[in-house]
Design an enzyme around this catalytic site. Structure first.
Site, mmCIF file in Angstrom:
data_model
loop_
_atom_site.group_PDB
_atom_site.id
_atom_site.type_symbol
_atom_site.label_atom_id
_atom_site.label_comp_id
_atom_site.label_asym_id
_atom_site.label_seq_id
_atom_site.Cartn_x
_atom_site.Cartn_y
_atom_site.Cartn_z
ATOM 1 N N GLY A 105 4.415 2.722 -2.477
ATOM 2 C CA GLY A 105 4.319 4.136 -2.175
ATOM 3 C C GLY A 105 5.640 4.864 -2.303
ATOM 4 N N ASP B 161 6.037 -6.024 9.931
ATOM 5 C CA ASP B 161 5.170 -6.147 8.749
ATOM 6 C C ASP B 161 5.308 -7.530 8.122
ATOM 7 O OD1 ASP B 161 3.240 -5.265 6.990
ATOM 8 O OD2 ASP B 161 4.656 -4.318 5.621
#
Length: 955
Positions: free
Chosen positions: A635, A749
């Site tokens: 992204g 993450d």
């Protein structure tokens, strides 16, 4: 004197602003006239009762959504016409073409008749054309094929006839053609193969004829090809085996002949329906994807035996081969070694063939339904005396198609019923919580599975993530419809926010937010669930008074706006007169201060081991960012493999325009990463922050990600000792973050794609884009146990408690690492077609079948060591954070397991097996490259199945 000039300039500017502000509140006169004509044509029942007095944009006419600002002509213009399910009839007016800035035309689920006006082809800004669920007739206008921005065309469930215009091949921005359930005729234009972005081609239930165009295989992104119930000639083109992105191929009842093509090269094919044709020959021994859920080859003229390739398919739900001429035996390996339960079942229908037996064992597991009625095996006595014979040879089990639901938390013990318009929220963690739900009709138009219960968990995560609500807020019933399509009746409940708060209803803005996510297709498409459609959005009880139409402005009259603006401007003018001089005097001083801070910030980054690269150096390293240097994308932008002037190979993360961080955030990230130095963490080598660019330069990891090595792309698999060594290295890296970094860090993450392997297969934890500093001691020396933060991460790895409470702790990383351990042991993905890896391994562990889920590609392994590793992994994934071990305990236990290993396995090999299957010295680097693993994404609907992050623009 200069101050006085500034004062009058501000007065002139204010008066101009006032005149524009008063005038800009009106809709363009041409569009006002067009809307009145459209109402006369489409609304004989006066459902659009407020389309009369006032201005369309300023008065919020039903379904009329305008741009928030004026165009160059100082008028407001219509952006969207959202008229779904409003009991409209009549016809579509050519006056629609006068809404020249319109991007969405939505008249779904009305009773509109007549033809589609060709003037719609003049709407050059149109993105979504949604006409499905009406009674439209006539042919498709060629002019639609010249809409340069059209993304989605939905005309399904009408009576449109005639050919598909060849001009539709010009819709180069289109991703969705939903034209099923009409009366379209003629051949499919082969020119459609030129569409570069088309994902879904749904043309089922029409009168199409001619041969299937082989050229369709040239569409690079096609995921669903659904052409059922048409009248094609000839064969299925062999080139269809080259549709490498295809997930679903459905050609049921299309009068096709010839052999079944080899579909082995399609890596993620999940659904095949070629039933009710005239296909002949034997079934090819296809190497089918592990993702396959449904194979329906029934009602053809197939001969030969059932291929062994139908065995060992872990997600298979339906295998329908009935009404053919197949012979031989049914291999019991189709259902053996499958983890089946009440929600994961397997149905095999082999009726009316020439099957003579069942090979490999006649014990039918509880959740396997096998029908052999009408075969010699049921009449030759070979099954006599077998307890499973009634199941084999009796009438097949009827598919359940009536309304079904997934059980939620029980509300049986709640003392009283809720007031009218309210219901007990069955999934709420607050007992007996009465709330007013939103009622939503929703349908999956082309799901990639046959049984929904196995995919319920994935769907729940997918939809609630897309709507940005909690999973327990969703309740649903469902039923299968002809197609097959899956209709759902959704209830979305508010979240209880605590005593004394009025949270048993949604406020108006939240109602509109949720509705707009559905109507604008802002929920990303899912590969396994396919395209969806909104059937209705019903407001009952306390919501009945809410106007569901989208709001674009306040609806205040021009006079009121003028009064408000005049008062505000007069105050602003007086204030600016006093402030102007002061501001002017401070301006130069402030400018110099900012410049000085920026220089100081950059100077502070000259840290040992972290280099500040120039833009020119980055260009040279990547051959001017040549596409051949790209190794990944996320992204934020792209990742390039680069070679510095000293020969060092690096990975360069380059932020794309529009995703640049603020100066402070970018500098903070570099300062954070520059302090992390550990053998099991990927090193930051430098950065570039000039020419409007922001880039981070990392060491390059030649052996890719752990996820790569667990997939089928590598010829040689990791042995258990290698997997244990990777787990230990990863745990040590995270332990360093939690206890030795200054200050400590929560990664947030951790996943298999963020654990990288260097040329010696040493594991290193990467991607700290979501990381947060651990809490520090307060004034009294007490360290808080968590950080309160917005939930970020990847579905399947998210700590359930963090997801529900937004409280991030070190045990959140422990949970994620536990999921990675389970991946190492089983080779499974965290979430695959509704199967959650934690749940699946827990079931196998408790039933004593743990070795049935261990990755067979691992080869031989010491069972005691594997059992201890499984036990540790499941402890890491406990729902209660207090029951999870600390990172120090995890490292200690992994060391203990390593010492238990046979000496030959516990030592590092002299040679390392690379992904090419070659033996290389540990001092050598692999010359091959993989997709760079420095790409990570936050939580989203498109992550649930494939990891692909689709755009969240309207689709």
């Amino acid at each position: 004197m200069s101050e006085l000039r500034v004062f009058w300039l501000r007065v002139v500017w204010a008066i101009s602003l006032l005149l524009v502000a008063v005038d800009c509140q009106s809709t363009h006169p041409t569009e006002v006239t067009a809307l009145r004509v459209i109402k006369e044509s489409i609304d004989p029942e006066n459902s659009l009762s407020n389309w009369g007095p006032g201005d369309p944009c300023a008065s919020n006419w039903t379904g009329v959504l305008c741009f928030n600002t004026t165009k160059d002509d100082n008028y407001l213009h219509v952006r969207e016409l959202l008229l779904l399910n409003l009991n409209l009839s009549g016809t579509l007016s050519p006056a629609l073409a006068q809404l020249s800035y319109m991007e969405i035309l939505d008249v779904m689920w009305n009773q509109i008749t007549g033809s589609i006006p060709k003037e719609i082809g003049d709407l050059k800004s149109l993105i979504l054309l949604l006409l499905n669920g009406n009674q439209l007739t006539g042919s498709l206008p060629e002019e639609i094929g010249y809409l340069p921005n059209l993304d989605r065309i939905q005309i399904d469930q009408n009576y449109i006839s005639g050919p598909i215009p060849r001009s539709f091949a010009n819709l180069t921005q289109a991703m969705h053609f939903h034209m099923n359930n009409n009366s379209l005729s003629g051949p499919i234009p082969p020119e459609l193969s030129r569409l570069p972005l088309l994902v879904h081609l749904l043309l089922d239930n029409n009168n199409l004829s001619g041969p299937l165009p082989p050229e369709l295989s040239e569409m690079p992104r096609l995921r669903i090809l659904q052409l059922d119930n048409n009248h094609f000639d000839g064969i299925i083109p062999p080139s269809y085996g080259n549709m490498l992105q295809l997930l679903k191929l459905s050609l049921r009842n299309c009068t096709l002949q010839g052999p079944i093509p080899d579909l082995s090269r399609i890596p993620n094919l999940a659904y095949i329906d070629l039933s009710n044709n005239n296909l002949n020959g034997s079934i090819p021994a296809m190497n089918l994807s592990d993702d396959i859920t449904t194979i329906d080859l029934s009602r053809n003229q197939l001969t030969g035996t059932i291929p062994p390739s139908f065995s060992g398919l872990p997600n298979l739900q339906r295998l329908y081969l009935f009404n053919n001429s197949l012979n031989g035996s049914v291999p019991s390996t189709i259902w053996q070694n499958r983890a089946l339960n009440s929600t994961v079942q397997l149905t095999l229908d082999m009726q009316n063939n020439n099957i003579s037996g069942v090979s490999g064992g006649l014990i039918l597991p509880q959740y396997v339904n096998l029908s052999l009625q009408g075969n010699p095996v049921c009449s030759n006595g070979s099954l006599q005396g077998n307890a499973s014979m009634p199941a084999f040879c009796g009438s097949p089990m009827a598919l359940i198609s009536h309304l079904q639901s997934i059980p939620s938390n029980s509300t049986d013990n709640c003392p009283a019923s809720c007031p009218s318009g309210y219901e007990l929220a069955p999934g709420s963690p607050t007992p007996c919580f009465c709330a007013a739900p939103l009622f939503i009709g929703y349908r999956l138009k082309s799901p990639g599975f046959s049984d929904f219960p196995a995919y319920f968990y994935s769907f729940e995560v997918y939809l609630t993530s897309g709507l940005t609500i909690k999973q327990f807020q969703l309740d649903l019933n469902y039923e299968w419809e002809k197609g097959p399509r899956l209709r759902m009746y959704l209830k979305i409940f508010p979240e209880f926010m605590g005593p004394g708060t009025d949270t048993n209803v949604f406020n108006r803005s939240e109602v509109l937010r949720i509705r707009n996510l559905f109507t604008q297709w802002a929920i990303p498409d899912s590969e396994i669930f396919g395209p969806y459609e909104l059937l209705n959005f019903t407001l009952l009880g306390p919501y009945e008074a809410i106007d569901p139409r989208p709001s674009s402005s306040s609806g205040i009259s021009k006079g009121a706006v003028a009064g408000i603006v005049i008062g505000a401007i007069l105050g602003a003018v007086l204030l600016s007169a006093f402030a102007s001089l002061y501001i002017l005097r401070l301006h130069r001083k402030k400018y110099h201060a900012i410049s000085k801070r920026r220089r100081v910030s950059r100077a502070s980054l000259k840290i040992e081991g972290v280099k500040s690269f120039t833009y020119e150096e980055m260009k040279r390293a990547t051959d001017n960012f040549d596409v051949g240097s790209e190794v990944g994308q996320g992204g934020y932008g792209k990742v390039y493999k680069g070679i510095l002037t000293n020969g060092t190979v690096v990975a360069i993360k380059r932020a794309q325009e529009g995703s640049l961080q603020g100066e402070k955030e970018f500098l903070t990230e570099i300062e954070l990463l520059s302090r992390l130095h550990h053998r099991n963490l990927v090193s930051l080598l430098g950065f570039c922050d000039e020419e409007g660019e922001q880039m981070l330069v990392y060491e390059f990891m030649s052996n890719g990600t752990l996820r790569d090595h667990l997939s089928e792309k590598y010829k040689e698999s990791l042995s258990f000792s290698m997997r244990l060594r990777i787990a230990l290295g990863s745990a040590k890296g995270i332990l360093y973050l939690h206890s030795e970094a200054d200050p400590p860090i929560f990664h947030r993450d951790i996943k298999a794609t963020n654990i990288l392997l260097d040329s010696k297969l040493i594991s290193k934890v990467a991607d700290f884009g979501l990381s947060r500093l651990a809490p520090v001691a307060d004034m009294e020396g007490v360290v808080p146990g968590h950080v309160s933060t917005v939930v970020k991460g990847t579905p399947g790895y998210l700590d359930p408690e963090y997801f529900l409470t937004h409280k991030l702790t070190d045990k959140s990383d422990v949970y994620s690492l536990g999921v990675v351990f389970l991946e190492l042991l089983t080779g499974m993905h965290p979430i695959t077609h509704g199967k959650n890896i934690v749940r699946e391994v827990n079931i196998a562990y408790r039933s004593g079948m743990i070795f049935s889920v261990i990755d067979a590609k691992m080869g031989s392994y010491p069972s005691e060591c594997v059992e201890k590793f499984v036990t540790l992994a499941l402890k890491c994934c406990k729902e209660d954070t207090d029951e999870r071990p600390s990172m120090a305990e995890i490292v200690r236990e992994l060391e203990n397991i390593r010492h238990m290993m046979p000496e030959s396995d516990s030592q590092t090999s002299d040679y390392i097996v690379t992904k090419l299957g070659k033996n290389v010295s540990p001092d050598q680097s692999s010359s091959s490259t993989t997709k760079n693993p420095y790409v990570s994404s936050d939580i989203s609907g498109s992550d649930l199945v494939s990891g692909v992050v689709p755009s969240i623009t309207p689709r």
